[in-house]
Write a protein that holds these residues in place. Structure first.
Motif, PDB file in Angstrom:
ATOM      1  N   PRO A   1       0.820  -1.205   0.000  1.00 45.57           N
ATOM      2  CA  PRO A   1       0.000   0.000   0.000  1.00 45.57           C
ATOM      3  C   PRO A   1       0.863   1.268   0.000  1.00 45.57           C
ATOM      4  O   PRO A   1       2.073   1.194   0.212  1.00 45.57           O
ATOM      5  CB  PRO A   1      -0.780  -0.108   1.309  1.00 45.57           C
ATOM      6  N   PRO A   2       0.223   2.420  -0.193  1.00 42.96           N
ATOM      7  CA  PRO A   2       0.977   3.680  -0.114  1.00 42.96           C
ATOM      8  C   PRO A   2       1.603   3.845   1.272  1.00 42.96           C
ATOM      9  O   PRO A   2       1.077   3.344   2.266  1.00 42.96           O
ATOM     10  CB  PRO A   2      -0.088   4.756  -0.341  1.00 42.96           C
ATOM     11  N   GLY A   3       2.727   4.530   1.340  1.00 42.92           N
ATOM     12  CA  GLY A   3       3.444   4.735   2.595  1.00 42.92           C
ATOM     13  C   GLY A   3       2.578   5.356   3.677  1.00 42.92           C
ATOM     14  O   GLY A   3       2.712   5.037   4.859  1.00 42.92           O
ATOM     15  N   LYS A   4       1.658   6.223   3.284  1.00 45.67           N
ATOM     16  CA  LYS A   4       0.781   6.876   4.265  1.00 45.67           C
ATOM     17  C   LYS A   4      -0.070   5.852   5.003  1.00 45.67           C
ATOM     18  O   LYS A   4      -0.330   5.987   6.187  1.00 45.67           O
ATOM     19  CB  LYS A   4      -0.128   7.899   3.576  1.00 45.67           C
ATOM     20  N   GLU A   5      -0.505   4.816   4.285  1.00 46.33           N
ATOM     21  CA  GLU A   5      -1.342   3.785   4.918  1.00 46.33           C
ATOM     22  C   GLU A   5      -0.539   2.981   5.935  1.00 46.33           C
ATOM     23  O   GLU A   5      -1.043   2.651   7.014  1.00 46.33           O
ATOM     24  CB  GLU A   5      -1.934   2.864   3.856  1.00 46.33           C
ATOM     25  N   ILE A   6       0.714   2.680   5.615  1.00 48.66           N
ATOM     26  CA  ILE A   6       1.576   1.948   6.555  1.00 48.66           C
ATOM     27  C   ILE A   6       1.783   2.779   7.815  1.00 48.66           C
ATOM     28  O   ILE A   6       1.706   2.265   8.930  1.00 48.66           O
ATOM     29  CB  ILE A   6       2.935   1.609   5.906  1.00 48.66           C
ATOM     30  N   VAL A   7       2.034   4.078   7.640  1.00 44.52           N
ATOM     31  CA  VAL A   7       2.239   4.960   8.797  1.00 44.52           C
ATOM     32  C   VAL A   7       0.974   4.987   9.648  1.00 44.52           C
ATOM     33  O   VAL A   7       1.039   4.875  10.875  1.00 44.52           O
ATOM     34  CB  VAL A   7       2.624   6.390   8.332  1.00 44.52           C
ATOM     35  N   LYS A   8      -0.177   5.092   9.005  1.00 40.20           N
ATOM     36  CA  LYS A   8      -1.456   5.117   9.728  1.00 40.20           C
ATOM     37  C   LYS A   8      -1.663   3.817  10.515  1.00 40.20           C
ATOM     38  O   LYS A   8      -2.007   3.837  11.691  1.00 40.20           O
ATOM     39  CB  LYS A   8      -2.606   5.325   8.740  1.00 40.20           C
ATOM     40  N   LYS A   9      -1.410   2.690   9.864  1.00 41.45           N
ATOM     41  CA  LYS A   9      -1.589   1.400  10.532  1.00 41.45           C
ATOM     42  C   LYS A   9      -0.568   1.216  11.659  1.00 41.45           C
ATOM     43  O   LYS A   9      -0.878   0.643  12.684  1.00 41.45           O
ATOM     44  CB  LYS A   9      -1.505   0.263   9.524  1.00 41.45           C
ATOM     45  N   SER A  10       0.641   1.704  11.452  1.00 33.09           N
ATOM     46  CA  SER A  10       1.679   1.577  12.484  1.00 33.09           C
ATOM     47  C   SER A  10       1.302   2.331  13.749  1.00 33.09           C
ATOM     48  O   SER A  10       1.635   1.910  14.855  1.00 33.09           O
ATOM     49  CB  SER A  10       3.019   2.087  11.954  1.00 33.09           C
ATOM     50  N   LYS A  11       0.583   3.430  13.614  1.00 31.30           N
ATOM     51  CA  LYS A  11       0.148   4.194  14.783  1.00 31.30           C
ATOM     52  C   LYS A  11      -0.858   3.402  15.612  1.00 31.30           C
ATOM     53  O   LYS A  11      -0.968   3.598  16.811  1.00 31.30           O
ATOM     54  CB  LYS A  11      -0.444   5.534  14.347  1.00 31.30           C
ATOM     55  N   GLU A  12      -1.572   2.490  14.963  1.00 33.04           N
ATOM     56  CA  GLU A  12      -2.551   1.662  15.666  1.00 33.04           C
ATOM     57  C   GLU A  12      -1.886   0.664  16.607  1.00 33.04           C
ATOM     58  O   GLU A  12      -2.524   0.118  17.499  1.00 33.04           O
ATOM     59  CB  GLU A  12      -3.418   0.902  14.667  1.00 33.04           C
ATOM     60  N   LEU A  13      -0.601   0.400  16.412  1.00 30.85           N
ATOM     61  CA  LEU A  13       0.096  -0.610  17.206  1.00 30.85           C
ATOM     62  C   LEU A  13       0.155  -0.272  18.689  1.00 30.85           C
ATOM     63  O   LEU A  13       0.408  -1.143  19.511  1.00 30.85           O
ATOM     64  CB  LEU A  13       1.507  -0.824  16.670  1.00 30.85           C
ATOM     65  N   LYS A  14      -0.078   0.976  19.040  1.00 35.93           N
ATOM     66  CA  LYS A  14      -0.034   1.375  20.445  1.00 35.93           C
ATOM     67  C   LYS A  14      -1.354   1.119  21.160  1.00 35.93           C
ATOM     68  O   LYS A  14      -1.543   1.543  22.284  1.00 35.93           O
ATOM     69  CB  LYS A  14       0.355   2.852  20.556  1.00 35.93           C
ATOM     70  N   LYS A  15      -2.265   0.436  20.496  1.00 29.14           N
ATOM     71  CA  LYS A  15      -3.564   0.124  21.093  1.00 29.14           C
ATOM     72  C   LYS A  15      -3.589  -1.336  21.517  1.00 29.14           C
ATOM     73  O   LYS A  15      -3.019  -2.207  20.857  1.00 29.14           O
ATOM     74  CB  LYS A  15      -4.683   0.397  20.082  1.00 29.14           C
ATOM     75  N   LYS A  16      -4.270  -1.601  22.610  1.00 30.42           N
ATOM     76  CA  LYS A  16      -4.391  -2.966  23.130  1.00 30.42           C
ATOM     77  C   LYS A  16      -5.006  -3.874  22.060  1.00 30.42           C
ATOM     78  O   LYS A  16      -5.899  -3.487  21.349  1.00 30.42           O
ATOM     79  CB  LYS A  16      -5.246  -2.982  24.389  1.00 30.42           C
ATOM     80  N   GLY A  17      -4.478  -5.077  21.983  1.00 33.17           N
ATOM     81  CA  GLY A  17      -4.990  -6.044  21.014  1.00 33.17           C
ATOM     82  C   GLY A  17      -4.129  -6.143  19.768  1.00 33.17           C
ATOM     83  O   GLY A  17      -4.383  -6.974  18.907  1.00 33.17           O
ATOM     84  N   ASN A  18      -3.109  -5.300  19.664  1.00 34.32           N
ATOM     85  CA  ASN A  18      -2.181  -5.339  18.545  1.00 34.32           C
ATOM     86  C   ASN A  18      -0.853  -5.910  19.030  1.00 34.32           C
ATOM     87  O   ASN A  18      -0.478  -5.715  20.180  1.00 34.32           O
ATOM     88  CB  ASN A  18      -1.984  -3.938  17.961  1.00 34.32           C
ATOM     89  N   TYR A  19      -0.147  -6.613  18.150  1.00 31.86           N
ATOM     90  CA  TYR A  19       1.063  -7.333  18.558  1.00 31.86           C
ATOM     91  C   TYR A  19       2.197  -7.171  17.561  1.00 31.86           C
ATOM     92  O   TYR A  19       1.969  -7.029  16.363  1.00 31.86           O
ATOM     93  CB  TYR A  19       0.768  -8.837  18.698  1.00 31.86           C
ATOM     94  N   PHE A  20       3.417  -7.253  18.076  1.00 33.52           N
ATOM     95  CA  PHE A  20       4.634  -7.379  17.285  1.00 33.52           C
ATOM     96  C   PHE A  20       5.069  -8.833  17.412  1.00 33.52           C
ATOM     97  O   PHE A  20       5.126  -9.361  18.524  1.00 33.52           O
ATOM     98  CB  PHE A  20       5.784  -6.534  17.850  1.00 33.52           C
ATOM     99  N   PHE A  21       5.392  -9.464  16.300  1.00 32.59           N
ATOM    100  CA  PHE A  21       5.989 -10.790  16.306  1.00 32.59           C
ATOM    101  C   PHE A  21       7.352 -10.634  15.648  1.00 32.59           C
ATOM    102  O   PHE A  21       7.436 -10.178  14.509  1.00 32.59           O
ATOM    103  CB  PHE A  21       5.151 -11.793  15.511  1.00 32.59           C
ATOM    104  N   VAL A  22       8.403 -10.985  16.356  1.00 27.88           N
ATOM    105  CA  VAL A  22       9.758 -10.835  15.820  1.00 27.88           C
ATOM    106  C   VAL A  22      10.450 -12.191  15.845  1.00 27.88           C
ATOM    107  O   VAL A  22      10.665 -12.773  16.909  1.00 27.88           O
ATOM    108  CB  VAL A  22      10.587  -9.807  16.635  1.00 27.88           C
ATOM    109  N   LEU A  23      10.794 -12.671  14.665  1.00 23.39           N
ATOM    110  CA  LEU A  23      11.556 -13.911  14.525  1.00 23.39           C
ATOM    111  C   LEU A  23      13.038 -13.568  14.509  1.00 23.39           C
ATOM    112  O   LEU A  23      13.431 -12.569  13.899  1.00 23.39           O
ATOM    113  CB  LEU A  23      11.195 -14.604  13.210  1.00 23.39           C
ATOM    114  N   SER A  24      13.854 -14.387  15.174  1.00 23.12           N
ATOM    115  CA  SER A  24      15.287 -14.140  15.180  1.00 23.12           C
ATOM    116  C   SER A  24      16.048 -15.454  15.271  1.00 23.12           C
ATOM    117  O   SER A  24      15.525 -16.459  15.754  1.00 23.12           O
ATOM    118  CB  SER A  24      15.675 -13.249  16.360  1.00 23.12           C
TER     119      SER A  24
END
Length: 168
Positions: A83-106
């Motif tokens: 998607p356009p970069g603006k949409e990614i930025v908008k969705k990334s801001k949602e990550l600070k809300k309960k119910g959203n998660y980061f999954f990091v594989l290493s």
């Protein structure tokens, strides 16, 4: 002369409309394959509390290789769009809300070598890192969150939480 101008105007408009209707790479479907999937030995899951804060209480590190591979199988080869970069930025801001998660594989528990990040939003969208296999730098450079799942997968988040015994 008027006819020539009209003809050129029509040709120009047709070219413009044709160019606008061509498949745009930014919205084209892509099947995303997680790079280096066989080397990951650690899966870090980070959520946030009601205040939008991540803490030890909303963090879980998984080292069970069977669970890690099961996680990868569920999200690997998913259809995504760029998607356009603006949409990614908008969705990334949602990550600070309960119910959203980061999954990091290493490939290390210290997360200082090969890592691959997915952001799972409460609404079922998954944001994927560009599968470039580059090492993430401390400032986040080398890691671009650029793909979003084509469809929402709210039920998949519930499956992941159950599989990984996530209670936050």
């Amino acid at each position: 002369m008027k006819i020539v101008n009209l003809l050129f105007s029509c040709i120009f408009m047709m070219m413009l409309l044709t160019a606008c209707s061509l498949d745009n790479k930014s919205t084209k479907d892509v099947v995303l394959e997680i790079p280096n999937k066989e080397i990951y030995t650690t899966l870090l899951v980070q959520g946030v509390d009601k205040k939008g804060v991540s803490s030890e209480a909303t963090l879980k590190v998984i080292t069970d290789s069977n669970k890690i591979q099961a996680f990868i199988e569920k999200v690997n080869n998913m259809k995504v769009v760029k998607p356009p970069g603006k949409e990614i930025v908008k969705k990334s801001k949602e990550l600070k809300k309960k119910g959203n998660y980061f999954f990091v594989l290493s490939d290390k528990e210290t997360m200082d070598n090969k890592v691959y990040t997915l952001n799972y939003l409460k609404d079922g969208n998954i944001i994927f890192q560009e599968p470039n296999g580059k090492k993430q730098k401390p400032n986040g450079e080398g890691q671009k969150m650029i793909y979003v799942s084509k469809e929402k997968h709210a039920e998949l988040l519930l499956e992941m939480k159950e599989l990984l015994n996530i209670t936050f």
